[in-house]
Design an enzyme around this catalytic site. Structure first.
Site, PDB file in Angstrom:
ATOM      1  N   HIS A  17       0.831  -1.200   0.000  1.00 32.51           N
ATOM      2  CA  HIS A  17       0.000   0.000   0.000  1.00 32.51           C
ATOM      3  C   HIS A  17       0.869   1.254   0.000  1.00 32.51           C
ATOM      4  O   HIS A  17       0.583   2.219  -0.707  1.00 32.51           O
ATOM      5  CB  HIS A  17      -0.923   0.012   1.222  1.00 32.51           C
ATOM      6  N   ASP A 117      -6.325   5.724   2.342  1.00 27.83           N
ATOM      7  CA  ASP A 117      -6.262   4.332   1.903  1.00 27.83           C
ATOM      8  C   ASP A 117      -7.588   3.625   2.137  1.00 27.83           C
ATOM      9  O   ASP A 117      -8.341   3.952   3.063  1.00 27.83           O
ATOM     10  CB  ASP A 117      -5.141   3.602   2.667  1.00 27.83           C
TER      11      ASP A 117
END
Length: 481
Positions: A17, A117
């Site tokens: 990520h 995110d």
């Protein structure tokens, strides 16, 4: 030049990520010099490399991007993974508010929004408190996003009990997939666990509240799924991929230091014929027990194929840690395997994956089908044999094999968290997948199809390409609001 705008990115701190978030930040500031970005880094308590990794990332970025490492927080004594992760994000809300206030005090340009995110959607509340828009960065593909939004709708609006799908033979039609999906085999394990499902679907619900969702895909790869998102009540969707870090130093180790192993790996590949080597690698969290490792070794030896295998040692049971390199891999391999295959193969630990996939000697990739790895292999035009492990990887494997015909199957519905009996892949199954990947007319046709996808992936990011224009639309929205 016009007024400057500032975006704050809040990535989930896992390596996959974090890297794709930084690459997205680079794309944005390269696209428009009126934008600047601050990336807020949360430190997982079991991640000892976050400081060195952040330094390495900071050294690779252009002006206009900076990093702020937030204070360490012990989120919760709960040892189970899902509650821990939820509490971990929640515990950083005050730190995020403080970090944004500090940026304002230091004279940063106007705060234009938070880019959050997909696993940090609780931070949308911070954006609301600050009176700025929030956007979600979805680090997986459009098909997975469409599926999660659809599941959330089935549960919350149509009152469907999703636990009833576990163990069923039901093949369901999902808007983002052209083919019926065997639900029990391919839905993420979290869907069948109360805590995991609640968290996953709450992220989907919150994502609907944002001004838009940036997706790490390109329209030409997933046209059906991208189109389906509009009918699922999603906010504005921006396909901005493939976001891949393809300029990494090919000879650097996992902590960014020059690695003798990195040099040796590439020197060995230099000596192999073009498209002759199968590369086996299962991501930063991928590993197998000793019995399964032996079975992979037998398959490789039986196939006679040239290979490069990244073999990692699993963490101790119950530990939330990443796999590590074996001090002596021979201990978990069949006796004499390394000697017998010395002429055709290499067993390594950590792998410089991008450098290997980009090497002309690589002809196929046995992969866990993590989305970053999927986009990298498409970028370099390398066909895949799918062997997923966890999270949404079974869905990615289904998409690659069934929907897109860019991959073959080793075991598409493999789940690392199942009992060994139903979760063991034999040497014959592995060998069959490798042969299908590397040999015959079908393999040549598949390689051609993957090369076409590779060309489309590169064009998408070029000026006038689909992702280039999508990124411009996102920047326009940011600056307008």
């Amino acid at each position: 030049m016009g007024t400057k705008s500032h975006l704050v990115f809040i990535p989930w701190p896992g390596l996959g990520h974090l890297v794709s978030t930084v690459e997205l930040a680079k794309l944005l500031v390269d696209h428009d010099d009126r934008l600047s970005v601050t990336v807020l880094i949360m430190k997982l308590p079991f991640d000892s490399e976050v400081d060195s990794r952040t330094k390495s990332l900071a050294a690779s970025v252009a002006a206009g991007i900076r990093f702020v490492i937030l204070p360490s927080r012990n989120a919760s004594p709960d040892t189970s993974r899902v509650p821990f992760l939820a509490h971990f994000i929640e515990s950083h809300k005050a730190d995020v508010r403080e970090a944004v206030a500090d940026l304002h005090r230091c004279g940063s340009p106007r705060l234009a929004g938070l880019v959050i995110d997909m696993f940090c959607t609780t931070m949308i509340e911070v954006a609301s408190d600050l009176g700025v828009p929030s956007y979600v960065f979805f680090t997986s593909g459009a098909a997975v996003l469409s599926l999660i939004l659809h599941l959330q709708s089935l549960q919350d609006e149509h009152h469907m009990d999703l636990t009833g799908l576990e163990g069923s033979d039901a093949e369901l039609d999902f808007p983002g997939f052209r083919n019926p999906l065997p639900a029990a085999k391919f839905l993420p394990s979290e869907v069948f666990m109360d805590e995991g499902r609640r968290l996953l679907l709450s992220h989907a619900l919150r994502s609907r509240e944002t001004r838009g969702i940036l997706v790490n895909t390109f329209t030409e790869l997933e046209p059906h799924a991208v189109e389906a998102l509009a009918g699922l009540g999603a906010p504005a969707v921006y396909p901005v991929g493939p976001i891949v870090n393809i300029k990494v130093e090919s000879k650097k180790g996992p902590e960014g230091n020059n690695s003798p192993q990195g040099f040796e790996i590439l020197e060995w590949l230099d000596q192999q014929p073009a498209a002759s080597v199968v590369f086996l690698c299962f991501g930063s969290l991928g590993s197998f027990n000793e019995d399964q490792a032996k079975e992979i070794a037998r398959a490789l030896e039986q196939s006679g194929c040239r290979f490069m295998w990244s073999l990692r040692q699993p963490p101790a049971k119950g530990k939330m840690e990443a796999p590590s390199d074996y001090a002596n891999p021979a201990e978990v391999l069949p006796e004499g395997f390394l000697d017998r295959t010395a002429g055709v193969g290499r067993v390594i630990g950590w792998a410089p994956q991008v450098a290997i996939l980009g090497h002309q000697a690589i002809g196929g990739f046995v992969s866990h089908c993590g989305w970053n790895s999927t986009l990298e292999t498409i970028w370099f035009g390398v066909p895949v044999a799918a062997w997923p492990q966890y999270a949404e990887q079974q869905l990615n494997a289904f998409e690659l094999v069934v929907e897109l015909s860019l991959a073959v199957e080793i075991k598409m519905d493999y789940r690392r968290d199942l009992a060994k009996g139903s979760n063991f892949v034999t040497a014959n199954e592995i060998e069959g997948g490798i042969r299908k990947l590397m040999e015959g007319e079908e393999a040549r046709e598949r390689r051609k199809k993957v090369k076409e996808a590779s060309e489309k992936s590169r064009k998408a990011l070029m000026e006038g390409g689909s992702s280039y224009l999508s990124l411009a639309r996102f920047i326009e929205d940011v600056r307008r609001h």
